[in-house]
Scaffold this motif. Sequence first.
Motif, mmCIF file in Angstrom:
data_model
loop_
_atom_site.group_PDB
_atom_site.id
_atom_site.type_symbol
_atom_site.label_atom_id
_atom_site.label_comp_id
_atom_site.label_asym_id
_atom_site.label_seq_id
_atom_site.Cartn_x
_atom_site.Cartn_y
_atom_site.Cartn_z
ATOM 1 N N SER A 142 -1.746 14.343 -13.343
ATOM 2 C CA SER A 142 -2.268 13.350 -12.411
ATOM 3 C C SER A 142 -3.556 12.741 -12.967
ATOM 4 C CB SER A 142 -2.568 14.018 -11.071
ATOM 5 O OG SER A 142 -3.734 14.820 -11.164
ATOM 6 N N ALA A 201 0.821 -1.210 0.000
ATOM 7 C CA ALA A 201 0.000 0.000 0.000
ATOM 8 C C ALA A 201 0.855 1.260 0.000
ATOM 9 C CB ALA A 201 -0.943 -0.013 1.199
ATOM 10 N N ALA A 202 1.971 1.237 0.738
ATOM 11 C CA ALA A 202 2.824 2.420 0.820
ATOM 12 C C ALA A 202 3.447 2.727 -0.537
ATOM 13 C CB ALA A 202 3.913 2.216 1.870
ATOM 14 N N ARG A 252 3.705 7.944 -8.689
ATOM 15 C CA ARG A 252 2.966 9.046 -9.289
ATOM 16 C C ARG A 252 2.245 8.538 -10.545
ATOM 17 N NH1 ARG A 252 4.153 10.729 -5.027
ATOM 18 N NH2 ARG A 252 5.272 12.652 -4.480
ATOM 19 N N GLN A 260 -4.845 1.550 -6.157
ATOM 20 C CA GLN A 260 -4.996 2.103 -4.803
ATOM 21 C C GLN A 260 -5.944 1.261 -3.958
ATOM 22 O OE1 GLN A 260 -3.143 4.589 -3.566
ATOM 23 N NE2 GLN A 260 -2.114 4.578 -5.556
ATOM 24 N N ARG A 266 0.887 4.172 -2.957
ATOM 25 C CA ARG A 266 0.610 5.595 -2.723
ATOM 26 C C ARG A 266 1.734 6.480 -3.240
ATOM 27 N NH1 ARG A 266 -1.190 3.564 2.301
ATOM 28 N NH2 ARG A 266 0.817 4.158 3.261
#
Length: 375
Positions: A82, A25-26, A32, A45, A29
């Motif tokens: 993004s 998960a880290a 990019r 995600q 996140r």
Amino acid sequence: MAVIAETLPVQSTAARRDVQQRIDAARARAIRAAYTTRFVAAELQRNPQDFQIVRRAQMVPVPGDVVIATVTELGKHKHLQSPASRRQLIFAGQEIMVAYGHRYAPDQFLAHVPQDLGPCQLVAGGGVASEVIEQHASIDQATQLEPVGLLVRHGKVVNLLDFAPLDINNDSPRTADTGAVRPPVIAVLGTSMNSGKSTTLGCLVNGLVNAGMSVAAGKATGTGAGNDPNLFIDAGAFSVCDFTDFGYPTTYRLDYETLRSLLVAMIREQCAGGADAVIIEIADGLFQGETSRLLADPMFAEHVDRVLFSAQDALGAQAGERILLEAGLDLAAVSGVVTASPLAAQEAQSRLSTPVIGTFELCQAEVATSLLRAK
């Protein structure tokens, strides 16, 4: 103020090894994600444990394959759009998630998908990785990338097509409600990149909305980025989509039958849902290969009622009018960058049989609605 280039050392091909890494998960996140990969990023995600990053010597990427890459040197693109189309700064050493794709951009890069997972370039801020073949003399070298590996889910390389909400081969549920009579469809074309197509389309949408109409808009070809769809939304379109919604990071070098089906599917999708008018942008210029072939196809005139043309100057306007009329298309008006100069607009009108209309005049309800009526 002097700008100091950020760079990281790139491993030689011999030093690269096969990679198979899980994503926690880290890390999910921290990566990019780009606009082109927004639908994949949402699932990453939610369920990072379902994904791996894999690189093997025999892997050959294809357009739409999702790659996790490290930025090794900043160049032309120092921002990455993004998933929400925010221009996020990128830094050397960061991992980004982009998609492989070909690019055709006379003002920037000609680039092709490489034949391996070696170093490549970021050739579009919307999130396209490729190998630069040529570039415009006035721009910086491309931002350099070192692929970590392809994104894999349940043993299969992730391609944008896997997560796209729309499918050229299967109508979405809302198209079932489309009536027998479709709304008028206008296509916006131009002389080249930066001829004012997107602004012209946005102003036309705004004018029709000002007239009380429900307008749907789309961008059928080009390079994936959020700028134009957001412009169409800001102009008042109630429904907007582009080719990335169908799973394509770019449309350059797409096989023609797929490109043809994409245009038809987009028009069908945007005609559904209660649209009073549909406006579709065709990217680049009339001489671009895919655009030229679409215009020569009887399918185009069958699905597009009128054409609005954006030109950079009077000479381009005259040439564009001739090409479009010879193709048998109903040319409603000429607009675009040429109309920013009253003198240039007058030059164009003196040589054209087609009305020349200022881009921002299209925001007027009576001007916009007049373009829906065939000559």
